[in-house]
Motif scaffolding. Structure first.
Motif, PDB file in Angstrom:
ATOM      1  N   PHE A 154      68.805  -9.892 -36.579  1.00 47.90           N
ATOM      2  CA  PHE A 154      67.756 -10.254 -35.636  1.00 47.90           C
ATOM      3  C   PHE A 154      67.505 -11.769 -35.630  1.00 47.90           C
ATOM      4  N   GLN A 155      67.384 -12.321 -34.406  1.00 48.93           N
ATOM      5  CA  GLN A 155      67.048 -13.740 -34.244  1.00 48.93           C
ATOM      6  C   GLN A 155      65.616 -13.825 -33.737  1.00 48.93           C
ATOM      7  N   PRO A 156      64.698 -14.354 -34.536  1.00 47.47           N
ATOM      8  CA  PRO A 156      63.273 -14.364 -34.151  1.00 47.47           C
ATOM      9  C   PRO A 156      62.942 -15.508 -33.179  1.00 47.47           C
ATOM     10  N   GLU A 157      63.782 -15.682 -32.204  1.00 48.27           N
ATOM     11  CA  GLU A 157      63.564 -16.766 -31.238  1.00 48.27           C
ATOM     12  C   GLU A 157      64.115 -16.322 -29.882  1.00 48.27           C
ATOM     13  N   VAL A 158      63.371 -16.560 -28.804  1.00 44.01           N
ATOM     14  CA  VAL A 158      63.819 -16.195 -27.463  1.00 44.01           C
ATOM     15  C   VAL A 158      63.588 -17.396 -26.537  1.00 44.01           C
ATOM     16  N   ASP A 159      64.648 -17.749 -25.792  1.00 45.45           N
ATOM     17  CA  ASP A 159      64.599 -18.915 -24.905  1.00 45.45           C
ATOM     18  C   ASP A 159      64.478 -18.417 -23.461  1.00 45.45           C
ATOM     19  N   LEU A 160      63.325 -18.673 -22.820  1.00 41.78           N
ATOM     20  CA  LEU A 160      63.064 -18.201 -21.463  1.00 41.78           C
ATOM     21  C   LEU A 160      63.141 -19.314 -20.433  1.00 41.78           C
ATOM     22  N   ARG A 161      63.518 -20.506 -20.839  1.00 41.14           N
ATOM     23  CA  ARG A 161      63.510 -21.658 -19.923  1.00 41.14           C
ATOM     24  C   ARG A 161      64.501 -21.458 -18.783  1.00 41.14           C
ATOM     25  N   GLY A 162      64.046 -21.771 -17.562  1.00 44.17           N
ATOM     26  CA  GLY A 162      64.906 -21.671 -16.382  1.00 44.17           C
ATOM     27  C   GLY A 162      64.978 -20.284 -15.782  1.00 44.17           C
ATOM     28  N   MET A 163      64.337 -19.280 -16.437  1.00 43.42           N
ATOM     29  CA  MET A 163      64.398 -17.906 -15.930  1.00 43.42           C
ATOM     30  C   MET A 163      63.308 -17.681 -14.882  1.00 43.42           C
ATOM     31  N   ARG A 164      63.589 -16.708 -13.986  1.00 44.54           N
ATOM     32  CA  ARG A 164      62.549 -16.230 -13.080  1.00 44.54           C
ATOM     33  C   ARG A 164      61.550 -15.407 -13.882  1.00 44.54           C
ATOM     34  N   THR A 165      60.327 -15.320 -13.387  1.00 42.43           N
ATOM     35  CA  THR A 165      59.262 -14.643 -14.129  1.00 42.43           C
ATOM     36  C   THR A 165      59.646 -13.219 -14.511  1.00 42.43           C
ATOM     37  N   GLU A 166      60.217 -12.478 -13.560  1.00 42.41           N
ATOM     38  CA  GLU A 166      60.568 -11.076 -13.816  1.00 42.41           C
ATOM     39  C   GLU A 166      61.598 -10.979 -14.934  1.00 42.41           C
ATOM     40  N   ASP A 167      62.652 -11.808 -14.866  1.00 40.32           N
ATOM     41  CA  ASP A 167      63.704 -11.766 -15.891  1.00 40.32           C
ATOM     42  C   ASP A 167      63.169 -12.211 -17.254  1.00 40.32           C
ATOM     43  N   ALA A 168      62.288 -13.239 -17.255  1.00 38.49           N
ATOM     44  CA  ALA A 168      61.736 -13.746 -18.503  1.00 38.49           C
ATOM     45  C   ALA A 168      60.892 -12.679 -19.209  1.00 38.49           C
ATOM     46  N   LEU A 169      60.044 -11.995 -18.474  1.00 40.92           N
ATOM     47  CA  LEU A 169      59.196 -10.963 -19.081  1.00 40.92           C
ATOM     48  C   LEU A 169      60.022  -9.794 -19.600  1.00 40.92           C
ATOM     49  N   ARG A 170      61.092  -9.461 -18.884  1.00 38.05           N
ATOM     50  CA  ARG A 170      61.961  -8.373 -19.352  1.00 38.05           C
ATOM     51  C   ARG A 170      62.632  -8.745 -20.669  1.00 38.05           C
ATOM     52  N   GLN A 171      63.112 -10.009 -20.763  1.00 36.26           N
ATOM     53  CA  GLN A 171      63.766 -10.475 -21.991  1.00 36.26           C
ATOM     54  C   GLN A 171      62.763 -10.527 -23.153  1.00 36.26           C
ATOM     55  N   LEU A 172      61.544 -11.027 -22.860  1.00 35.43           N
ATOM     56  CA  LEU A 172      60.511 -11.128 -23.895  1.00 35.43           C
ATOM     57  C   LEU A 172      60.126  -9.745 -24.416  1.00 35.43           C
ATOM     58  N   GLU A 173      59.985  -8.785 -23.500  1.00 37.88           N
ATOM     59  CA  GLU A 173      59.606  -7.434 -23.909  1.00 37.88           C
ATOM     60  C   GLU A 173      60.642  -6.832 -24.850  1.00 37.88           C
ATOM     61  N   THR A 174      61.929  -7.031 -24.533  1.00 35.72           N
ATOM     62  CA  THR A 174      63.012  -6.483 -25.360  1.00 35.72           C
ATOM     63  C   THR A 174      62.962  -7.050 -26.777  1.00 35.72           C
ATOM     64  N   VAL A 175      62.827  -8.388 -26.881  1.00 33.12           N
ATOM     65  CA  VAL A 175      62.821  -9.031 -28.207  1.00 33.12           C
ATOM     66  C   VAL A 175      61.568  -8.654 -28.985  1.00 33.12           C
ATOM     67  N   LEU A 176      60.404  -8.593 -28.317  1.00 29.90           N
ATOM     68  CA  LEU A 176      59.161  -8.216 -28.986  1.00 29.90           C
ATOM     69  C   LEU A 176      59.244  -6.790 -29.541  1.00 29.90           C
ATOM     70  N   ASP A 177      59.778  -5.881 -28.739  1.00 34.33           N
ATOM     71  CA  ASP A 177      59.909  -4.490 -29.194  1.00 34.33           C
ATOM     72  C   ASP A 177      60.779  -4.408 -30.443  1.00 34.33           C
ATOM     73  N   ARG A 178      61.862  -5.180 -30.450  1.00 31.59           N
ATOM     74  CA  ARG A 178      62.768  -5.137 -31.599  1.00 31.59           C
ATOM     75  C   ARG A 178      62.084  -5.729 -32.843  1.00 31.59           C
ATOM     76  N   ALA A 179      61.338  -6.825 -32.630  1.00 35.10           N
ATOM     77  CA  ALA A 179      60.629  -7.444 -33.754  1.00 35.10           C
ATOM     78  C   ALA A 179      59.624  -6.471 -34.364  1.00 35.10           C
ATOM     79  N   VAL A 180      58.916  -5.719 -33.511  1.00 38.70           N
ATOM     80  CA  VAL A 180      57.954  -4.725 -34.005  1.00 38.70           C
ATOM     81  C   VAL A 180      58.663  -3.615 -34.765  1.00 38.70           C
ATOM     82  N   MET A 181      59.828  -3.187 -34.230  1.00 33.25           N
ATOM     83  CA  MET A 181      60.570  -2.087 -34.843  1.00 33.25           C
ATOM     84  C   MET A 181      61.013  -2.437 -36.267  1.00 33.25           C
ATOM     85  N   ILE A 182      61.519  -3.661 -36.437  1.00 35.49           N
ATOM     86  CA  ILE A 182      62.060  -4.020 -37.760  1.00 35.49           C
ATOM     87  C   ILE A 182      60.996  -4.684 -38.634  1.00 35.49           C
ATOM     88  N   GLY A 183      59.769  -4.849 -38.085  1.00 41.80           N
ATOM     89  CA  GLY A 183      58.663  -5.384 -38.878  1.00 41.80           C
ATOM     90  C   GLY A 183      58.730  -6.871 -39.083  1.00 41.80           C
TER      91      GLY A 183
END
Length: 793
Positions: free
Chosen positions: A714-743
């Motif tokens: 797991f990489q605890p860093e997500v780069d959303l620069r240059g993304m459209r709002t919809e794509d950025a939120l989708r990427q953020l949600e995926t990484v956040l869910d994984r971070a919660v899963m692995i604690g």
């Protein structure tokens, strides 16, 4: 109706007519296309449109209309009208082919009576006069020549001519062979001179053969002689041919006289063929540009949905370009004039010309490339100021030409006038051109006109925003990619993006800075505000699109759930029916067994051993059914919901799939949010079994090893620069869910500074995320508010 007269050409209407003319099969059809003009009678426009729509439906969905021969009948009928005149064989053949086409068309629509009601009006009450066809067919064959048996005299003359020609040929062949035998002939065979067969004779022998010399060779060494005995036979053939020609003319004259009473009907047939060719050409053009019939309105209004400029659409298809961006625009009693602003080459003029051209097309009975839900009214006048009408002969400058049009507009415009003005106010000093344009616009607005006006002037944008009846609109521009989007957005003015475009082109920065200093501070603020507003509105639009997509997905999930629920209810009813039937059968068998047992006991007369044996059999049967009952209870018990309390962190097994999952959240309505690896799902409490003891320890151990592997990757860093709002939120949600899963305790989110829009969306999302306890900016030396740290609980 249209002012000035050349406006119809500047809007591209003549190019539309030329494209339709190419679809015509006959000259009368092309002449009708040339006469197309906008109409102002609603019922007439409606009829023309419906005829074209019906023919388009016919072309797309029905068998081909038999229009193989569309010869113009009118000039032939006019010729036949004159007493003593006669039509030639080829002219009768054309009439025959055209009449066959007319009758085939009438039969075609008779077979489909009522299906094409408005097209049927074109030939209403026209009879099929087969007598004309039969009369012509008795005389003219399918090659357009007169039949030999058209009359008895003609047949006799034809036979005599054939016989005489054969006799003459036989005789000249004999003379030719004799001359060859005597050595009189030159090299070569029989040849034709002045329409007569001649023998080539050497000049020194020409006196040896009696006959008529028709010609001689260029060198004078060969004479072409028709023998004397053949000469008389050929004259006989010529006389017979003259007699045959006189008979042919007599027959044609008689046939023309028989045709003469039907001249009015022939003219009606001509009108039918011309109109059908005309409507067919309009329908073919409609198919090419994907045109539809809009809804007609009695009001002076325009509501175009998905409209495209037909000429742009045709060029795009020829050159295999991407699809033309559709236009959505509404002009009605509330928003009577749309003031369009935006960058150069952004599509303002195309937007205005599309509105004007489609309006002219509708009022001319042509289908338009727009959605069928579009609504178009009828205007009595169309005033247009497009392009440069500078005239040396009339001593008019560009601006004078514009002002002369404005004078006409302000004097003669009314609420039934559609006004189209391109680059309003240009051509003179902006300091004076802007106020004059504003005053003219105010005068036109007071007359209640409808229209589309394009401009770059800020004073006009401000005037439109503060004036009832006027509405600002802008052509969208991607200020990141620095390219126009060709999308009209109503409700706000647009920036000209002058500095941004100049910067992209490569104009030196020092020049741009100097220019910025020269413009007013207030103007610069207004332009900057417009750019920011456009960017914000685009982001909101993108968010709406994303939400709409999510709503469609949820609707689909809801539909699937309802279908599954219905299926389960049906299965439940089926199982209950089968269980009741089985119970009924068990009771029936038990009663029968008891009755039989009692009967046998009576028969055995209470013999102890026999009675004991019968009781044993009865007891075994009872135990058998008791065992079945016990199994059923066990099944029901396993299917029942575990009533034990399930809390966050417990491990459960999903009954339907035998899959282990950890409880992440206990939601309302007896719902559990479960973690399946990196995924989350929602399941009812009744669908899971809580794991305990060794089974729970085994599952925890297995998932702990998997979680360790996940932490390493797991990489605890997500780069959303240059993304459209919809794509950025989708990427953020995926990484956040994984971070919660692995604690994982923290997550670093790079969103950049920019205008702060993406940062705002990210932080709004984090506030709603249940497992994020808090968040903060990165240290100012390491990125500051361009980076957000989220702490996960």
């Amino acid at each position: 109706m249209i002012f000035p007269h050349n406006a119809i050409d500047k809007l591209g209407f003549n190019e539309i007519k030329n494209a339709i003319k190419e679809k015509c099969l006959s000259e009368p059809g092309r002449q009708m296309v040339e006469k197309i003009q906008p109409q102002i009678k609603l019922d007439q426009i409606d009829r023309f449109l419906r005829q074209t729509q019906e023919f388009k439906d016919l072309l797309v969905n029905d068998a081909p209309l038999p229009v193989d021969h569309l010869y113009p009948i009118k000039p032939l009928a006019e010729k036949a009208r004159v007493e003593g005149s006669f039509l030639g064989e080829e002219e009768f053949h054309r009439i025959l082919l055209s009449l066959r086409t007319v009758y085939a068309i009438i039969r075609y629509f008779n077979d489909r009576q009522g299906q094409y009601a408005h097209l049927e009006l074109l030939f209403e009450h026209l009879p099929i006069e087969t007598k004309i066809v039969r009369q012509i067919e008795t005389v003219i064959d399918d090659r357009g020549k007169m039949k030999d048996n058209a009359s008895r005299a003609l047949l006799d003359l034809t036979q005599q001519i054939v016989k005489s020609e054969q006799e003459a040929r036989k005789r000249i062949d004999q003379v030719f062979k004799q001359a060859q035998h005597n050595g009189w002939t030159a090299d070569g065979n029989l040849t034709v001179r002045d329409g007569r067969l001649c023998i080539p004779i050497l000049a020194e022998n020409k006196r040896k053969l009696k006959g008529l010399i028709h010609d001689e060779s260029a060198t004078g060494q060969t004479a072409y002689i028709e023998p004397e005995e053949v000469f008389h036979l050929n004259n006989k053939v010529r006389d017979l041919e003259f007699e045959r020609r006189r008979e042919v003319i007599r027959i044609l004259t008689e046939l023309t006289s028989e045709l003469r009473p039907h001249v009015p009907l022939l003219l009606a047939y001509h009108g039918l063929l011309s109109k059908l060719d005309f409507v067919r050409a309009k329908a073919l053009f409609a198919v090419d540009v994907e045109a539809e019939m809009p809804e007609l309105s009695k009001e002076a209004e325009i509501h175009l949905v998905g409209a495209r400029h037909p000429l742009l659409l045709m060029n795009a298809k020829k050159e295999n370009h991407p699809t033309v961006v559709p236009l959505h625009i509404k002009i009605d009693q509330e928003d009577r004039v749309i003031l369009v602003s935006g960058p150069n080459a952004g599509g303002k003029s195309v937007c205005m010309k599309t509105v004007g051209l489609l309006q002219l097309m509708v009022q001319s009975g042509l289908l338009i490339p727009a959605d069928s839900t579009s609504k178009v009214g009828v205007f009595k006048q169309v005033f247009a100021d497009i392009g440069d009408d500078q005239s040396i002969e009339s001593d008019l400058s560009t601006y004078s030409a514009h002002l002369s049009k404005m004078k006409h507009f302000t004097e003669f415009a009314n609420p039934r006038t559609l006004v189209l003005i391109d680059e309003f106010g240009t051509g003179t000093d902006p300091v004076f051109g802007g106020p004059i344009a504003e005053a003219v616009l105010e005068a036109l607005n007071s007359k209640g006109i409808r229209g589309v006006v394009t401009t770059h002037y800020s004073n006009l944008k401000v005037f439109a925003s503060n004036t009832k009846g006027l509405e600002n609109a802008s052509m969208l521009f991607d200020n990141v990619a620095m390219r126009p989007l060709y999308i009209l957005q109503v409700g706000k003015p647009g920036s000209s993006y002058a500095f941004e475009i100049a910067e992209k082109i490569g104009l030196r920065k020092d020049i741009l800075e100097q220019a910025k200093q020269k413009i007013g501070t207030q103007q610069k603020k207004v332009d900057t505000l417009l750019v920011d507003l456009e960017r914000d509105k685009k982001n909101v639009h993108d968010t709406k699109v994303a939400i709409s997509k999510r709503e469609r997905e949820l609707e689909q999930l809801k539909t699937n759930y309802e279908q599954l629920q219905s299926h389960l209810e049906e299965n439940k009813r089926q199982i209950l029916r089968e269980a009741k039937e089985e119970a009924r059968q068990i009771v029936k068998n038990a009663n029968r067994l008891v009755e039989n047992t009692i009967a046998e006991i009576k028969t055995a007369q209470a013999d102890k051993e026999k009675t004991k044996e019968l009781r044993r059999a009865l007891h075994q049967a009872a135990e058998k059914h008791t065992e079945k009952k016990g199994n059923a209870k066990e099944i029901v018990s396993n299917a029942q919901v575990d009533e034990e309390v399930i809390e966050v962190g417990d491990w459960v097994k999903i009954i339907d799939t035998d899959t282990e999952a950890q409880v992440m959240e206990v939601a309302k309505g007896n719902n559990l949010i479960l973690a399946l690896g990196d995924l989350r799902t929602v399941v009812k409490k009744s669908k899971v079994l809580k794991l305990k003891g060794k089974e729970k320890a085994k599952v925890v151990k297995k998932h702990r090893s998997m979680s360790t592997e996940s932490v390493a990757d797991f990489q605890p860093e997500v780069d959303l620069r240059g993304m459209r709002t919809e794509d950025a939120l989708r990427q953020l949600e995926t990484v956040l869910d994984r971070a919660v899963m692995i604690g994982y305790p923290t997550l670093k989110i790079l969103h950049g500074k920019g205008d702060g829009i993406l940062r705002k969306f990210v932080r709004d999302y984090l506030r709603k995320y249940n497992h994020v306890s808090r968040f903060e900016d990165e240290h100012a030396d390491r990125g500051g508010d361009g980076i957000t740290y989220a702490y996960i609980q």
